[in-house]
Motif scaffolding. Structure first.
Motif, PDB file in Angstrom:
ATOM      1  N   TYR A   1      -9.243   4.738  -1.931  1.00 41.06           N
ATOM      2  CA  TYR A   1      -9.771   3.401  -1.598  1.00 41.06           C
ATOM      3  C   TYR A   1      -8.933   2.738  -0.515  1.00 41.06           C
ATOM      4  O   TYR A   1      -9.446   1.941   0.253  1.00 41.06           O
ATOM      5  CB  TYR A   1      -9.815   2.518  -2.859  1.00 41.06           C
ATOM      6  N   VAL A   2      -7.641   3.053  -0.438  1.00 40.95           N
ATOM      7  CA  VAL A   2      -6.827   2.522   0.659  1.00 40.95           C
ATOM      8  C   VAL A   2      -7.085   3.347   1.923  1.00 40.95           C
ATOM      9  O   VAL A   2      -7.270   2.815   3.019  1.00 40.95           O
ATOM     10  CB  VAL A   2      -5.323   2.541   0.294  1.00 40.95           C
TER      11      VAL A   2
ATOM     12  N   ARG B   1      -5.373  10.366  -3.710  1.00 44.24           N
ATOM     13  CA  ARG B   1      -5.062   9.616  -4.926  1.00 44.24           C
ATOM     14  C   ARG B   1      -5.382   8.136  -4.715  1.00 44.24           C
ATOM     15  O   ARG B   1      -5.828   7.443  -5.614  1.00 44.24           O
ATOM     16  CB  ARG B   1      -3.588   9.796  -5.307  1.00 44.24           C
ATOM     17  N   HIS B   2      -5.151   7.671  -3.487  1.00 43.23           N
ATOM     18  CA  HIS B   2      -5.435   6.261  -3.162  1.00 43.23           C
ATOM     19  C   HIS B   2      -6.549   6.215  -2.136  1.00 43.23           C
ATOM     20  O   HIS B   2      -6.436   5.555  -1.118  1.00 43.23           O
ATOM     21  CB  HIS B   2      -4.171   5.588  -2.621  1.00 43.23           C
TER      22      HIS B   2
ATOM     23  N   LEU C   1      -7.613  11.196  -7.660  1.00 43.08           N
ATOM     24  CA  LEU C   1      -7.921   9.795  -7.951  1.00 43.08           C
ATOM     25  C   LEU C   1      -8.321   9.618  -9.414  1.00 43.08           C
ATOM     26  O   LEU C   1      -7.758   8.790 -10.128  1.00 43.08           O
ATOM     27  CB  LEU C   1      -9.052   9.343  -7.016  1.00 43.08           C
TER      28      LEU C   1
ATOM     29  N   PRO D   1       0.830  -1.207   0.000  1.00 44.36           N
ATOM     30  CA  PRO D   1       0.000   0.000   0.000  1.00 44.36           C
ATOM     31  C   PRO D   1       0.866   1.260   0.000  1.00 44.36           C
ATOM     32  O   PRO D   1       1.997   1.219   0.484  1.00 44.36           O
ATOM     33  CB  PRO D   1      -0.787  -0.115   1.305  1.00 44.36           C
ATOM     34  N   PRO D   2       0.374   2.349  -0.553  1.00 41.42           N
ATOM     35  CA  PRO D   2       1.158   3.586  -0.625  1.00 41.42           C
ATOM     36  C   PRO D   2       1.403   4.200   0.748  1.00 41.42           C
ATOM     37  O   PRO D   2       2.265   5.051   0.902  1.00 41.42           O
ATOM     38  CB  PRO D   2       0.287   4.512  -1.477  1.00 41.42           C
TER      39      PRO D   2
END
Ligand code: ASP
Length: 576
Positions: free
Chosen positions: A121-122, A118-119, A553, A101-102
């Motif tokens: 969903y994480v 940007r992420h 995103l 994961p980022p």
């Protein structure tokens, strides 16, 4: 696929075989014979023990089958809701692999917001975001229930619409079928809901998306959600009661505690006591009028139409440099200056109890009056501003909030209704007064005569709901009579033709029997943010835009392909 949720296992599950699904939050291997997998789903985390090795990485999606058991003595984890338990003898099935994961899926991780978005969903897997969006859903469903119970009918109004009168810049949507023409995304369902009143839906509400093309900040997004409501044959007090019920129900559902009945004050009173129409009632101190204390003063600094004072409890220890900064701040806010008095035990050569550059020039009566009027005691600080009434109130009101320094999401939730807003907030460059709310707001019946003679003195039947210094929403009793509407349009400098082209369809509808009506709308994002203890509404919105209006995103806003532009009859100009 699963027998239950990770975070909901408790002592009654001991001995049961379970199948759980979720993401690998952490894994620790002890040689080839023992592995611990912390499994996370929306409810929380549980430790799973595998007698063997596993080929897993963080954020893999897995299904785990095993038996719930107590952790061995000394191995409990009090930081975890399920920390007394674990799932033993586990077999693990990988449902999906995942790249690293980022950022860590943990609340403690301090991650740049652009990366989070940007992420998203994480980011949404983090307990804080899970809790925030769930709290928001609780708020929305409580509001819906409250409006249902009060006999309101939920009606959806169009997103492809025509200009509405809230005064913000609007988003336009090109029409493919009528090239060169545009729909406007509604700033609010204002006109639609008034049309519904003419249509006989005498109690309407909607959880409505509103769209405004305005600069973004912590409490503002291009699109936001309001509880929008309108009712016919009601008074202002009825509306306040309807909305209070919805807000208090929502607060109770979210926090488990019902706030007390919401205080009501007039706009004039709010300005007088708090220097603002968005009073933060968490701060107990209010502004006090020092006019009578300095009525006959010889002190030049206090020779002004209004002198306002504020007690800062315990503020006598404020450093000289901090006080200098406050004086500068008051000047930056537009005041001529700021007087400060540290209240101390009596000193030798000043009037009793005051430590201040002005101590020597105050008369004894003035010194005593200042202390008495503000209720100050030794150890306190008193701030005073002398100016025109509005300016003195506003500046000291702003300092009241800044000195207290409490972030909006912290502490108790203090609601307030502010009623009787002025009809017009100022006089614009064209010489016409500027509407404080929208042009459909009913003037106060006692002030109708002032419309032409003294417009700025006209009170309106508009009201705001405020929470901890944030405006949650506003509304008004509407004009349903053509003659009063014409007078308001005239006062605002809206010509007959202009009114006809902008709002003609509403005025037209009013000719067919318009009931007296009134309504309100408040921001659900703002309410949810404060109830969640967040400073920014972005924390309670699943997919918000950044401060600069972008969506990291999806990459929106994006250029359209030439073919799409042609189909819409559009040509773009290269940015300057
Ligand atoms: N339409 C108004 C707004 O969005 C609220 C109202 O007057 O009902 O602020």
């Amino acid at each position: 696929m699963r027998t239950g949720l990770c975070g909901e296992l408790d002592a009654t599950d001991v001995g049961n075989e379970v199948r759980l699904c979720g993401w690998v939050a952490r894994r620790r291997e002890h040689g080839e014979h023992l592995a611990f997998v912390d499994l996370r789903d929306r409810s929380g985390i549980v430790q799973c023990v595998v007698d063997g090795s596993v080929d897993l990485r963080s954020e893999y999606v897995v299904a785990v089958r095993g038996t719930v058991r107590r952790r061995p003595a000394g191995m409990e984890n009090p930081a975890l809701a399920t920390g007394q338990l674990e799932v033993g003898d586990c077999t693990v099935e990988v449902l999906a692999t995942a790249e690293p994961p980022p950022f860590l899926v943990e609340d403690r991780a301090d991650v740049d917001e652009a990366v989070r978005l940007r992420h998203r969903y994480v980011d949404l897997r983090r307990p804080r975001m899970q809790a925030n969006l769930r709290l928001r859903a609780t708020v929305v469903s409580a509001i819906r229930r409250a409006m249902d119970l009060q006999g309101f009918c939920e009606v959806e109004t169009p997103l492809l619409w025509a200009p509405t009168p809230e005064g913000a810049r609007e988003f336009a949507v090109p029409s493919r079928l009528q090239k060169g023409s545009f729909y406007v995304l509604p700033q609010s369902p204002q006109i639609a809901k008034q049309l519904l009143m003419v249509g006989g839906f005498d109690r309407y509400f909607q959880i409505a998306k509103c769209l405004r093309d305005e600069d973004l900040r912590a409490d503002r997004q291009f699109e936001f959600t309001q509880l929008d409501m309108e009712a016919s044959f009601v008074t202002q007090d009825d509306v306040l009661d309807f909305v209070s019920a919805a807000v208090l129900d929502a607060a109770e559902a979210a926090t488990g505690e019902r706030p007390p009945a919401i205080e009501r004050m007039t706009w004039t009173e709010a300005l007088d006591r708090f220097g603002t129409d968005k009073p933060d009632l968490r701060i107990p101190e209010a502004l006090v009028d020092l006019g009578s204390v300095f009525e006959k003063t010889g002190v030049r600094a206090f020779a002004a139409p209004t002198v306002k004072g504020l007690r800062v409890p315990g503020g006598a220890s404020t450093s000289r440099s901090r006080l200098d900064a406050l004086v500068e701040r008051a000047k930056a806010l537009g005041a001529g200056g700021l007087a400060w008095f540290r209240i101390v035990e009596p000193v030798a050569d000043g009037p009793p109890g005051l430590d201040s550059p002005l101590a020597r020039v105050l008369s004894e009566d003035e010194a005593r009056g200042l202390v008495q009027a503000t209720g100050a005691r030794p150890g306190d600080l008193v701030l005073a501003v002398a100016d025109e009434h509005r300016a003195a109130c506003r500046v000291l009101g702003q300092l009241r909030v800044e000195v207290a320094g409490s972030p909006v999401g912290q502490g108790p939730h203090r609601y307030a209704w502010v009623v009787e807003f002025p009809m017009f907030e100022s006089v614009g460059a064209d010489g016409h007064p500027v509407a404080a709310h929208h042009p459909f707001t009913m003037p106060h019946p006692e002030d109708l005569d002032l419309m032409t003679t003294d417009p700025l003195a006209v009170r309106s039947q508009a009201y705001d709901l405020v929470l901890n210094g944030w405006e949650l929403g506003s509304g008004s009793v509407r004009i349903h009579r053509a003659d009063i509407q014409a007078a308001v349009f005239a006062a605002l400098g809206i010509s007959d033709e202009d009114a006809e082209s902008r709002f003609g369809f509403l005025m037209g509808a009013f000719r067919y029997g318009a009931p007296p009506h009134a309504g309100f709308a408040f921001g659900i994002d703002r309410l949810a943010a404060i109830l969640a203890g967040e400073e920014s509404i972005r924390e309670v919105i699943a997919f918000p835009k950044t401060q600069s209006g972008g969506d990291p995103l999806t990459g929106a806003p994006k250029q359209l392909a030439a073919g799409s532009l042609a189909e819409l009859g559009l040509r773009t100009v290269a940015p300057a």
